[in-house]
Motif scaffolding. Structure first.
Motif, PDB file in Angstrom:
ATOM      1  N   TYR A 230       0.826  -1.202   0.000  1.00  0.00           N
ATOM      2  CA  TYR A 230       0.000   0.000   0.000  1.00  0.00           C
ATOM      3  C   TYR A 230       0.865   1.258   0.000  1.00  0.00           C
ATOM      4  N   TYR A 231       1.853   1.284   0.853  1.00  0.00           N
ATOM      5  CA  TYR A 231       2.691   2.481   0.976  1.00  0.00           C
ATOM      6  C   TYR A 231       3.508   2.753  -0.283  1.00  0.00           C
ATOM      7  N   ALA A 232       3.743   1.721  -1.078  1.00  0.00           N
ATOM      8  CA  ALA A 232       4.560   1.881  -2.283  1.00  0.00           C
ATOM      9  C   ALA A 232       3.769   2.432  -3.468  1.00  0.00           C
ATOM     10  N   GLN A 233       2.495   2.704  -3.287  1.00  0.00           N
ATOM     11  CA  GLN A 233       1.677   3.110  -4.423  1.00  0.00           C
ATOM     12  C   GLN A 233       1.248   4.577  -4.357  1.00  0.00           C
ATOM     13  N   GLY A 234       2.153   5.421  -3.889  1.00  0.00           N
ATOM     14  CA  GLY A 234       1.860   6.852  -3.838  1.00  0.00           C
ATOM     15  C   GLY A 234       1.637   7.427  -5.222  1.00  0.00           C
ATOM     16  N   PRO A 235       0.713   8.385  -5.360  1.00  0.00           N
ATOM     17  CA  PRO A 235       0.291   8.860  -6.687  1.00  0.00           C
ATOM     18  C   PRO A 235       1.346   9.651  -7.455  1.00  0.00           C
ATOM     19  N   ARG A 236       2.349  10.243  -6.766  1.00  0.00           N
ATOM     20  CA  ARG A 236       3.298  11.116  -7.469  1.00  0.00           C
ATOM     21  C   ARG A 236       4.736  10.588  -7.394  1.00  0.00           C
ATOM     22  N   LEU A 237       4.894   9.324  -7.053  1.00  0.00           N
ATOM     23  CA  LEU A 237       6.235   8.760  -6.879  1.00  0.00           C
ATOM     24  C   LEU A 237       7.116   8.952  -8.105  1.00  0.00           C
ATOM     25  N   HIS A 238       6.616   8.557  -9.262  1.00  0.00           N
ATOM     26  CA  HIS A 238       7.449   8.619 -10.474  1.00  0.00           C
ATOM     27  C   HIS A 238       7.680  10.062 -10.923  1.00  0.00           C
ATOM     28  N   GLU A 239       6.746  10.910 -10.632  1.00  0.00           N
ATOM     29  CA  GLU A 239       6.950  12.341 -10.900  1.00  0.00           C
ATOM     30  C   GLU A 239       8.138  12.862 -10.093  1.00  0.00           C
ATOM     31  N   TYR A 240       8.213  12.470  -8.824  1.00  0.00           N
ATOM     32  CA  TYR A 240       9.300  12.947  -7.968  1.00  0.00           C
ATOM     33  C   TYR A 240      10.648  12.354  -8.396  1.00  0.00           C
ATOM     34  N   LEU A 241      10.657  11.076  -8.743  1.00  0.00           N
ATOM     35  CA  LEU A 241      11.908  10.448  -9.172  1.00  0.00           C
ATOM     36  C   LEU A 241      12.429  11.086 -10.464  1.00  0.00           C
ATOM     37  N   HIS A 242      11.526  11.355 -11.372  1.00  0.00           N
ATOM     38  CA  HIS A 242      11.937  12.009 -12.617  1.00  0.00           C
ATOM     39  C   HIS A 242      12.452  13.425 -12.334  1.00  0.00           C
ATOM     40  N   GLU A 243      11.800  14.113 -11.422  1.00  0.00           N
ATOM     41  CA  GLU A 243      12.240  15.455 -11.054  1.00  0.00           C
ATOM     42  C   GLU A 243      13.627  15.417 -10.415  1.00  0.00           C
ATOM     43  N   MET A 244      13.865  14.442  -9.536  1.00  0.00           N
ATOM     44  CA  MET A 244      15.199  14.264  -8.938  1.00  0.00           C
ATOM     45  C   MET A 244      16.251  14.062 -10.008  1.00  0.00           C
ATOM     46  N   ASN A 245      15.927  13.183 -10.950  1.00  0.00           N
ATOM     47  CA  ASN A 245      16.868  12.879 -12.028  1.00  0.00           C
ATOM     48  C   ASN A 245      17.167  14.132 -12.841  1.00  0.00           C
ATOM     49  N   ARG A 246      16.120  14.820 -13.247  1.00  0.00           N
ATOM     50  CA  ARG A 246      16.284  16.005 -14.096  1.00  0.00           C
ATOM     51  C   ARG A 246      17.005  17.137 -13.363  1.00  0.00           C
ATOM     52  N   THR A 247      16.686  17.303 -12.077  1.00  0.00           N
ATOM     53  CA  THR A 247      17.227  18.421 -11.310  1.00  0.00           C
ATOM     54  C   THR A 247      18.643  18.165 -10.815  1.00  0.00           C
ATOM     55  N   VAL A 248      18.940  16.906 -10.469  1.00  0.00           N
ATOM     56  CA  VAL A 248      20.226  16.618  -9.818  1.00  0.00           C
ATOM     57  C   VAL A 248      21.033  15.551 -10.549  1.00  0.00           C
ATOM     58  N   TRP A 249      20.518  14.337 -10.605  1.00  0.00           N
ATOM     59  CA  TRP A 249      21.344  13.204 -10.998  1.00  0.00           C
ATOM     60  C   TRP A 249      21.886  13.300 -12.411  1.00  0.00           C
ATOM     61  N   SER A 250      21.086  13.828 -13.323  1.00  0.00           N
ATOM     62  CA  SER A 250      21.512  13.893 -14.723  1.00  0.00           C
ATOM     63  C   SER A 250      22.726  14.792 -14.927  1.00  0.00           C
ATOM     64  N   LYS A 251      23.063  15.588 -13.920  1.00  0.00           N
ATOM     65  CA  LYS A 251      24.204  16.513 -14.033  1.00  0.00           C
ATOM     66  C   LYS A 251      25.524  15.844 -13.644  1.00  0.00           C
ATOM     67  N   TYR A 252      25.465  14.579 -13.203  1.00  0.00           N
ATOM     68  CA  TYR A 252      26.655  13.890 -12.704  1.00  0.00           C
ATOM     69  C   TYR A 252      26.718  12.476 -13.279  1.00  0.00           C
ATOM     70  N   ASP A 253      27.920  11.916 -13.350  1.00  0.00           N
ATOM     71  CA  ASP A 253      28.109  10.534 -13.780  1.00  0.00           C
ATOM     72  C   ASP A 253      28.063   9.644 -12.543  1.00  0.00           C
ATOM     73  N   ILE A 254      26.861   9.288 -12.119  1.00  0.00           N
ATOM     74  CA  ILE A 254      26.691   8.580 -10.850  1.00  0.00           C
ATOM     75  C   ILE A 254      25.827   7.337 -11.009  1.00  0.00           C
ATOM     76  N   MET A 255      25.795   6.560  -9.932  1.00  0.00           N
ATOM     77  CA  MET A 255      24.953   5.375  -9.828  1.00  0.00           C
ATOM     78  C   MET A 255      23.798   5.681  -8.885  1.00  0.00           C
ATOM     79  N   THR A 256      22.574   5.338  -9.284  1.00  0.00           N
ATOM     80  CA  THR A 256      21.413   5.515  -8.416  1.00  0.00           C
ATOM     81  C   THR A 256      20.656   4.200  -8.327  1.00  0.00           C
ATOM     82  N   VAL A 257      20.478   3.724  -7.101  1.00  0.00           N
ATOM     83  CA  VAL A 257      19.733   2.481  -6.897  1.00  0.00           C
ATOM     84  C   VAL A 257      18.743   2.708  -5.767  1.00  0.00           C
TER      85      VAL A 257
END
Length: 566
Positions: A230-257
């Motif tokens: 139940y807790y894993a089915q939040g309505p905006r989860l993938h929106e937030y992950l994509h935002e993290m990627n676009r805002t932060v992770w995509s600027k670096y050569d890193i591993m995200t798991v």
């Protein structure tokens, strides 16, 4: 879904070595592992051949949940040292051509974080909206269960604001309100702080829980019998992950798991498909679920769970990543020792089954996650009394059962097999007092078998679990087929043997693994006369009748290689 031709990436070729800092090496004689202790052991880590170190949380924390309750995201926990110690650790890791990945805990903070201290003073405080609250005028909060709270309720009353705050975990771990854009920007700025220091990525704790339905509807327990799901089915989860990627992770050569608690195979591609720009990898709790919930395929296998289910689970997750990339593990800080769980920790089979499990993890498709100590065959300590435990989960479950008049003896017996503290005992370096971990009594007892199971003994033994692990690492890193090659399961109905092919272009490997303490057989359906065995955990293995059925001794593991595919 067809396995794709994957674009090479350093994190796909990595072997991740997980270090639980509190239990690895004490450098200042306080009984607690620390950053300077890790620095002193980096040459050992490098000698294993691994190339990425993942550290469990090292940020400032009151330690209600051993660092997963963070009170300052930009400071080092006093038990572990200083920021200067961290900077030196990072420098020394990079000097050895290894990389560093940090645990990222953003679903919740500590209740001692300045944000929450402010939030709980008044509803009008600017930080009140950094957390999830339920005002008393709306009545009792809707049912939400806590993983760690001794009462089991995920709502905790705060008198000053006359409202309840949400905590999926301990009452000292209030959940952050990711629906508030200010919280997200604070988190992204914190990520950049560490990335600018030069770290190489993040392992994200409980990341699938960050999105909440802020209306907090009543849970239909017939539809969601498990709170993980139940807790894993939040309505905006993938929106937030994509935002993290676009805002932060995509600027670096890193591993995200991400730790995908509650996620199922059919949801996996949503996290890791490259075009979605979210995570590099996600791992779920599949191995633990198979081990804890399935019955033996036959009473005669000697395997206390369903090997058929385990094979099905790994195969399904391998296919479910689509064009993404899988992760492979059998143990970590949240699970008991993999040897005790999936192998056999008896004196007779400890070494041979530890080697078999290592063969599995280092020949599967995907990035392997290796928990420190498994390379010497560390096993469950199996505490007998509750006073020996440190873990909040075990202690609070004990309180719940005690208050309800439950069977305490049965609970303690179960914890010998599944408690998290089984994996958190101090690392076993040598035969000296406290296994060379510390000069003083450690924060958690040392496993009594440390006199026989330690690095010093195994370094000197050519056929030890430790030296077998090193051989495996070299083999994996010598053949790209064992990294990028296709995975094909063989004989899925075999109740004792896990066998599979790894294929790429004109190169092919066959891996045969007996997960049973009994003799087993596998008919691979191919002519092995053109193959050669490149590694076996039975050193005296004789290659006889290899064109037909293969006989495997208890926990036997073999790797066969063709120079060319037929």
């Amino acid at each position: 879904m067809e396995q794709s031709e994957n674009k090479p990436a350093w994190w796909k070729e990595a072997i991740v070595y997980q270090i639980y800092p509190r239990s690895f090496q004490d450098s200042n004689e306080d009984g607690i592992g620390d950053l300077r202790g890790i620095i002193s052991r980096l040459d050992y880590v490098k000698s294993l051949g691994v190339n990425v170190i993942w550290l469990n949380p090292i940020c400032a924390s009151p330690n209600d949940d051993n660092g997963y309750d963070i009170s300052d995201y930009r400071q080092i926990m006093g038990d572990f040292g200083t920021m200067e110690d961290f900077d030196l650790l990072l420098k020394e890791i990079h000097a050895r051509n290894m990389r560093l990945v940090l645990d990222l805990v953003v679903n919740h903070s500590s209740d001692e974080h300045p944000w929450f201290r402010e939030a709980r003073t008044s509803r009008s405080n600017a930080y009140y909206s950094y957390y999830h609250w339920w005002p008393v005028e709306q009545g009792r909060p809707p049912l939400r269960l806590s993983f760690f709270d001794e009462k089991g309720d995920a709502w905790r009353y705060n008198p000053r604001t006359k409202s309840y705050y949400l905590h999926y975990f301990s009452r000292k771990q209030p959940d952050l309100n990711w629906e508030n854009p200010k919280v997200r920007q604070e988190m992204y700025a914190m990520m950049k702080f560490w990335l600018e220091k030069g770290i190489d990525g993040f392992r994200m704790d409980s990341i699938s829980y960050i999105s909440k339905d802020i209306d907090f509807p009543e849970i239909d327990q017939t539809q969601y019998p498990g709170i993980f799901e139940y807790y894993a089915q939040g309505p905006r989860l993938h929106e937030y992950l994509h935002e993290m990627n676009r805002t932060v992770w995509s600027k670096y050569d890193i591993m995200t798991v991400g730790e995908g608690s509650g996620e199922t195979a059919d949801q996996l591609a949503l996290f890791v498909e490259p075009d979605r720009e979210e995570l590099n990898m996600l791992y779920g709790f599949g191995p633990a679920q198979v081990r804890n919930t399935t019955k033996p395929d036959s009473p005669y296998t000697g395997i206390p769970y369903s090997l058929i289910a385990l094979k099905k689970m790994f195969t399904l997750w391998d296919q479910a990543v689509g064009k993404g990339w899988p992760s492979i593990y059998l143990g970590n800080h949240d699970q008991p020792r993999m040897l005790s769980r999936f192998g056999n920790d008896s004196a007779e089979y400890r070494e041979i089954s530890a080697k078999m499990l290592a063969t599995f993890l280092l020949t599967m498709r995907g990035t392997p996650y290796w928990y420190a100590g498994d390379e010497i065959g560390m096993s469950n300590i199996k505490f007998k009394c509750i006073e020996d435990y440190n873990d909040i989960n075990t202690k609070n479950l004990y309180k719940q059962i005690e208050e309800k008049g439950g069977n305490i003896s049965a609970f303690l017996e179960e914890q010998k097999q599944i408690a998290r503290d089984n994996a958190r005992t101090p690392f076993q370096w040598d035969k000296s007092l406290y296994a060379g971990f510390s000069a003083v009594k450690p924060w958690l007892k040392v496993n009594p078998d440390y006199g026989q199971v330690n690095v010093e003994v195994q370094e000197k033994a050519p056929l030890s679990v430790l030296n077998y692990f090193r051989k495996l690492v070299k083999i994996r890193q010598s053949y790209t087929t064992l990294i990028y090659g296709k995975y094909v399961l063989l004989d899925p109905a075999n109740k004792k043997v896990y066998a599979y092919l790894r294929e790429k272009e004109r190169e092919k490997f066959l891996i045969t693994l007996n997960f049973s303490p009994k003799t087993a057989y596998i008919t691979p359906g191919m002519d092995l006369r053109k193959a050669r065995m490149i590694l076996s955990n039975y050193e005296e293995r004789k290659e006889k009748n290899v064109c037909r059925r293969i006989k495997l001794r208890p926990y036997e593991a073999n790797i066969w290689k063709w120079e060319e595919a037929d």
